[in-house]
Design an enzyme around this catalytic site. Structure first.
Site, PDB file in Angstrom:
ATOM      1  N   ARG A   1       2.052   9.432  -5.945  1.00 40.10           N
ATOM      2  CA  ARG A   1       1.717  10.731  -6.551  1.00 40.10           C
ATOM      3  C   ARG A   1       2.080  10.752  -8.036  1.00 40.10           C
ATOM      4  O   ARG A   1       2.237   9.712  -8.657  1.00 40.10           O
ATOM      5  CB  ARG A   1       2.397  11.898  -5.804  1.00 40.10           C
TER       6      ARG A   1
ATOM      7  N   HIS B   1       0.863  -1.203   0.000  1.00 40.39           N
ATOM      8  CA  HIS B   1       0.000   0.000   0.000  1.00 40.39           C
ATOM      9  C   HIS B   1       0.891   1.242   0.000  1.00 40.39           C
ATOM     10  O   HIS B   1       1.475   1.584   1.021  1.00 40.39           O
ATOM     11  CB  HIS B   1      -0.898   0.005   1.251  1.00 40.39           C
TER      12      HIS B   1
ATOM     13  N   HIS C   1     -10.535   1.140   2.068  1.00 39.18           N
ATOM     14  CA  HIS C   1     -10.317   2.179   3.075  1.00 39.18           C
ATOM     15  C   HIS C   1     -11.516   2.081   4.008  1.00 39.18           C
ATOM     16  O   HIS C   1     -12.620   2.461   3.636  1.00 39.18           O
ATOM     17  CB  HIS C   1     -10.215   3.570   2.443  1.00 39.18           C
TER      18      HIS C   1
ATOM     19  N   LYS D   1      -9.547  -0.504  -5.610  1.00 43.54           N
ATOM     20  CA  LYS D   1      -9.578   0.184  -4.318  1.00 43.54           C
ATOM     21  C   LYS D   1     -10.932   0.839  -4.077  1.00 43.54           C
ATOM     22  O   LYS D   1     -11.423   1.593  -4.909  1.00 43.54           O
ATOM     23  CB  LYS D   1      -8.477   1.262  -4.289  1.00 43.54           C
TER      24      LYS D   1
ATOM     25  N   HIS E   1      -4.531  -0.447   6.016  1.00 39.79           N
ATOM     26  CA  HIS E   1      -4.031   0.370   7.138  1.00 39.79           C
ATOM     27  C   HIS E   1      -4.936   0.328   8.363  1.00 39.79           C
ATOM     28  O   HIS E   1      -5.488   1.347   8.770  1.00 39.79           O
ATOM     29  CB  HIS E   1      -3.761   1.822   6.699  1.00 39.79           C
TER      30      HIS E   1
ATOM     31  N   HIS F   1       3.110  14.563   1.362  1.00 40.55           N
ATOM     32  CA  HIS F   1       2.502  15.874   1.127  1.00 40.55           C
ATOM     33  C   HIS F   1       3.591  16.910   1.357  1.00 40.55           C
ATOM     34  O   HIS F   1       4.383  16.777   2.309  1.00 40.55           O
ATOM     35  CB  HIS F   1       1.354  16.141   2.098  1.00 40.55           C
TER      36      HIS F   1
ATOM     37  N   ASP G   1       1.459   2.705   3.519  1.00 36.72           N
ATOM     38  CA  ASP G   1       0.588   3.866   3.326  1.00 36.72           C
ATOM     39  C   ASP G   1       1.415   5.146   3.277  1.00 36.72           C
ATOM     40  O   ASP G   1       0.951   6.215   3.681  1.00 36.72           O
ATOM     41  CB  ASP G   1      -0.488   3.957   4.416  1.00 36.72           C
TER      42      ASP G   1
ATOM     43  N   HIS H   1       1.398   5.430  -1.783  1.00 38.81           N
ATOM     44  CA  HIS H   1       0.982   6.557  -2.632  1.00 38.81           C
ATOM     45  C   HIS H   1       2.240   7.152  -3.244  1.00 38.81           C
ATOM     46  O   HIS H   1       3.117   7.639  -2.517  1.00 38.81           O
ATOM     47  CB  HIS H   1       0.258   7.622  -1.801  1.00 38.81           C
TER      48      HIS H   1
HETATM   49  C1  NCD Z   1      -3.561   9.137   1.960  1.00 42.96           C
HETATM   50  C2  NCD Z   1      -3.113  10.158   0.910  1.00 42.96           C
HETATM   51  O1  NCD Z   1      -2.581  11.202   1.285  1.00 42.96           O
HETATM   52  O2  NCD Z   1      -3.257   9.879  -0.278  1.00 42.96           O
HETATM   53  N1  NCD Z   1      -3.555   9.784   3.243  1.00 42.96           N
HETATM   54  C3  NCD Z   1      -3.513   9.180   4.444  1.00 42.96           C
HETATM   55  O3  NCD Z   1      -3.632   9.869   5.464  1.00 42.96           O
HETATM   56  N2  NCD Z   1      -3.327   7.879   4.561  1.00 42.96           N
HETATM   57  C4  NCD Z   1      -4.895   8.566   1.609  1.00 42.96           C
HETATM   58  C5  NCD Z   1      -5.276   7.347   2.422  1.00 42.96           C
HETATM   59  O4  NCD Z   1      -4.658   6.284   2.298  1.00 42.96           O
HETATM   60  O5  NCD Z   1      -6.200   7.448   3.238  1.00 42.96           O
HETATM   61 ZN    ZN Z   2      -3.333   5.067   1.655  1.00 39.39          ZN
END
Ligand code: NCD
Ligand code: ZN
Length: 368
Positions: free
Chosen positions: A41, A37, A160, A123, A198, A275, A271, A39
């Site tokens: 971007r 899992h 989720h 997802k 998660h 950011h 996860d 992200h």
């Molecule tokens: C994730 C994201 O920023 O894409 N943020 C998070 O707090 N985990 C999205 C997600 O997995 O809920």
């Molecule tokens: Zn996530």
């Protein structure tokens, strides 16, 4: 992974093992792990963060919650190409793509993506549950035909697991989701493979443990390290904020027990959710913790504290691939006991991001 004899400073017979000296374990060598899992971007940030994940993991399940969600086979293929282009030379990393389910998802599109080897999973984001979920599903009933098709073709559903009703306390949204959505779903579609992503509560760990073999869960490093107090330690701490939000200490303890239990139902999913520092340190800061740079060092610290280093390879490198029906990675990686300092900030190709454990020391070093 097997313990070698106490005096052994060489690889154990099968080529993997826990290196030990007379007093303590100093090195861990195990199958190359996967991140189930993440992200990654897009654009410049993608180029900045992919090397961290590719350095530690053989494969990763890539979340589809881009501003323009990855909901078609063509979009997933193109996104996969962009990720592969960002993998540094010499690293062997395979992104596994997921379909973003919406109220309007066509079962044929998901099935085609699976048949063409593009989609490894799909997802389910309840609409407005988290970052990038605005196009998510408003009622699970709306994707019933998609889920039935996934059950038939064996494509895992990644969930989720939070209700979005603002009348439900944010710390209860996962437990309420189990009752209202997940338990009925698992009962109605017993052949559907489901990963409860998660997980953050004792209720989620118990639900997964008590369900059949088609139900598994990922656990992040942050939910093993912090409880909800971390968000308010001496002031508001936006870098400790992610969704689902960290819960009480008793839940962290339940997650540590589940992760280190050796149960094949629990596996590694960071996860990692980068950011920019300015988007976190704001009046309305984004949810997400960027843990990719030191993910293995973070997880192994927990396993060591729990006296469960012998369970680490299963969690990190074996259980996930078994659940997804994929072969394990051939290569091995090594972590050694050694103090490292996590930087206060990381430059992700021009975007400053604060990593998990920023400014802290960790007691393990990843050697590759
Ligand atoms: C994730 C994201 O920023 O894409 N943020 C998070 O707090 N985990 C999205 C997600 O997995 O809920
Ligand atoms: Zn996530």
């Amino acid at each position: 992974m097997a313990f070698g004899p106490l005096w052994d400073d060489k690889l154990s017979m099968d080529g993997y093992g826990v290196f030990m000296t007379s007093d303590s374990i100093t090195r861990l060598t195990f199958r190359r792990p996967d991140d189930w899992h993440v992200h990654l971007r897009d654009g410049a940030v993608l180029t900045g963060v992919v090397p961290y994940t590719a350095r530690q993991f053989g494969r990763a399940i890539v979340m589809p919650n881009l501003p323009d969600p990855i909901s078609t086979v063509d979009a997933a293929r193109a996104y996969r190409d962009r990720i592969v282009a960002a993998v540094p030379e010499g690293l062997n990393f395979t992104p596994l793509m997921t379909a973003y389910l919406t109220d309007g998802t066509d079962p044929d599109e998901v099935a085609r993506g699976a048949a063409e080897g593009v989609f490894t999973a799909a997802k389910l984001y309840p609409a407005h549950a988290t970052t990038g979920s605005a196009h998510g599903v408003t009622e699970v009933a709306n994707i019933r035909s998609v889920l039935e098709r996934m059950e038939v073709i064996g494509l895992p559903l990644l969930v989720h697991g939070e209700v979005t009703d603002t009348g439900v306390d944010i710390f209860d949204r996962e437990a309420v989701f189990i009752e209202q959505v997940l338990a009925p779903l698992v009962r109605d579609l017993p052949g559907l493979k489901v990963v409860f992503e998660h997980i953050t509560t004792a209720e989620a760990a118990a639900f997964v443990t008590g369900s059949g073999p088609n139900v598994a869960a990922t656990i992040t490093p942050q939910h093993l390290h912090i409880n909800r107090n971390a968000m308010f330690a001496g002031g508001i701490r936006p870098h400790m904020y992610c969704l689902p939000v960290a819960k009480r200490e008793k839940h962290r303890q339940a997650l540590r027990k589940a992760a280190t239990s050796g149960s094949p139902k629990f596996f590694l999913g960071t996860d990692s959710a980068p950011h920019a520092v300015g988007a976190k340190e704001a009046a309305c800061g984004c949810a997400g913790i960027f843990n990719a740079p030191f993910a293995l060092e973070s997880y192994v610290t927990v396993f060591e504290e729990e006296g469960a280093l012998d369970k680490f390879e299963g969690f990190a490198s074996l259980h996930g691939s078994a659940f997804y029906g994929l072969p394990v990675n051939e290569a091995t990686v090594t972590l050694e006991k050694n103090v490292i300092l996590v930087p206060a900030q990381i430059d992700a190709n021009g975007t400053p991001i604060v990593p998990f454990h920023a400014g802290e020391e960790l007691g393990w070093r990843y050697l590759g």
